[in-house]
Scaffold this active site. Structure first.
Site: not given
Length: 525
Positions: A11, A13, A40, A44-47, A274, A355
């Site tokens: 469920s 994005i 997840n 998500a904080q990132g864009g 990263r 993912e």
């Protein structure tokens, strides 16, 4: 027995983007073992990355994606998705107040690690996932049924074992349900919970990948695990993600005495790839030295990053001191169920998006903010395929497949033991001795031989964790080089002659022998 046109497992994005794009006459069912808002994606904080700036161009975004992925990427996939990114973002932005804008009403573009231009759109400062998820949830049509607290655990194939026609799932009371459909989509995310330290939601433990593997689907690139450099670290535990955007705004990584640890390590310093930053932090932590994010250069930090501020306050971190303790943890799986660009797996009727899928976009290491982009893209493209397909109901003549040697009950390891052993032996830094030790330890549980119907949800989670952990461990052992998110201390360099664009594929031969194939993708030009 429940019959639908489309069954979506997960469920996030990618799942919701697909659901809202499907034709209204289709019966669509979303199964999630947690809640709709615990995916997840919601965390998500990132864009989302897109070449929208005046000085930017998709070719630059493509170059950054390939560099971060250490050229293990599928170039055709990269081109297709990156070129589509600007229109995807504009379309979403036109649908509602999803993304942050500057004082001129234009989309605000931020910078993140390994990007050469400001191209990251955010929503709610550092709540992009939540913003996009709420937008998609608000647009779910009436033909989409969402079932929460349903644990999908086994794919159902037709009698000839040539097509996926459904999935078995358990309700919280142990009742087994069968969901049949013309199109079965796995959108269950990655496997972050296999490791002690992770940014992932508690439900993300590799279920969908393990299910697809047991059904005979091809699984690819499992050795490539991205460890996010900066998770909040307090009292020996990671408490949540500190977005890369913080470093994009000027924060630097320092030791207790203020020494900048990325100086001289990479040309982009704290905004390097990263895997480079994670390995550097890991070196200090192994020596017993704590690493911090120095945020003193960021003006109005609490306004710029409200979610991170709340996270720090919850864990009694004093932001006035200007330093946030951090540690690296598992964040993203570049591998997964091998699919084409749209999401078709090696089994007819079975798809994977987000993912859980391995399209080749991310290569050996995902470029920051490309993951939500991939989910949005696949959701749209798979919807086009399904909307244009004939909805021929699948016959229910199916046979549950179990390996030849069935174990009714099995001794399974404690979840925390799985996580700790994976972090120690198959984590940020790997070597042959540790990998072989972990391989042998996991093999003793014979998780692929267990009759799943008889298992509790707790045991199902352990089984899927062991299977997915085995795939990661075996792939990491086979790849005798270091590339992207896969670092071998005994093979510290990239070996382009032997390994450039070579993918390790695992395919389970339904109770016989596991077959490890080596395939070579198309060379980039």
């Amino acid at each position: 027995m429940i019959n639908d046109d489309v069954v979506i497992i997960g469920s996030g994005i990618a799942a919701l983007q697909l659901a809202v794009q499907l034709n209204n006459h289709l019966n669509v069912r979303i199964l999630t073992k947690g809640k709709l808002r615990t995916a997840n994606s919601y965390l998500a904080q990132g864009g989302i990355a897109a070449a929208l700036g005046a000085n930017d161009h998709p070719s630059k975004h493509i170059g950054d994606t390939l560099e971060a992925g250490r050229f293990h990427n599928n170039l055709d996939t990269v081109r297709e998705i990156i070129n589509a990114a600007p229109s995807l973002i504009r379309n979403l932005s036109q649908q509602g107040d999803v993304f942050d804008k500057d004082h001129n009403g234009e989309l605000f573009l931020g910078m993140e690690g390994a990007h050469c231009e400001k191209r990251i759109v955010h929503g709610g400062g550092d709540a992009t996932g939540k913003n996009v998820m709420e937008h998609l949830i608000s647009r779910l049509p009436q033909n989409v049924m969402v079932e929460e607290g349903v644990f999908a655990y086994e794919l159902v194939l037709n009698a000839e074992k040539t097509r996926c026609i459904g999935v078995k799932a358990k309700q919280s009371d142990g009742t087994i349900l069968r969901y049949y459909g013309c199109h079965i989509i796995i959108a269950s995310g990655g496997c972050g919970q296999l490791f002690t330290y992770t940014s992932n939601a508690r439900t993300v433990a590799g279920d969908g990948i393990a299910m697809a593997y047991l059904a005979g689907a091809e699984i690819a690139d499992m050795e490539f695990i991205q460890f996010h450099p900066t998770l909040l670290y307090s009292n020996g535990e990671t408490k949540g993600l500190i977005s890369e955007a913080v470093r994009g705004e000027g924060a630097i990584l320092v030791t207790e005495d203020g020494t900048a640890i990325m100086d001289g390590i990479h040309p982009m310093k704290d905004l390097g790839p990263r895997h480079v930053v994670s390995q550097r932090i890991y070196e200090f932590l192994k020596k017993g030295k704590q690493v911090f994010l120095d945020i003193r250069s960021i003006k109005e930090f609490t306004k710029r990053f409200p979610s991170i501020t709340a996270l720090c306050e919850e864990n009694e971190i004093c932001l006035a001191e200007g330093k946030i303790p951090v540690a690296p943890g598992s964040h993203f799986l570049m591998g997964g169920i091998k699919t084409d660009l749209i999401g078709r797996s090696s089994i007819k009727g079975l798809y994977a998006i987000g993912e859980a899928a391995c399209t080749g976009l991310h290569g050996a290491n995902r470029l920051a903010s490309n993951s939500l982009l991939e989910g949005l893209y696949q959701g749209v493209q798979l919807s086009k395929l399904i909307n244009g397909a004939k909805t021929n109901p699948q016959p229910f003549d199916s046979r549950d497949f179990f390996p030849s040697a069935i174990i009714q009950k099995a001794k399974l390891p404690d979840v925390q033991l799985i996580k700790d052993s994976m972090m120690e032996r198959v984590g940020i830094v790997r070597n042959e001795a540790d990998l072989k030790m972990q391989q042998a330890w996991l093999a003793q549980f014979r998780a692929d031989k267990i009759q799943l119907d008889t298992c509790s949800e707790t045991d199902l989670t352990k089984i899927f964790m062991v299977i997915t952990a085995s795939l990661i461990t075996e792939s990491a052992l086979q790849r005798t080089e270091s590339r992207g998110g896969h670092y071998r201390s005994d093979y510290p360099l990239e070996d382009n002659q032997k390994w450039l664009r070579k993918t390790i594929i695992h395919k389970y031969n339904r109770g016989l022998e596991k077959n490890h194939e080596f395939t070579k993708t198309a060379l980039a030009t």
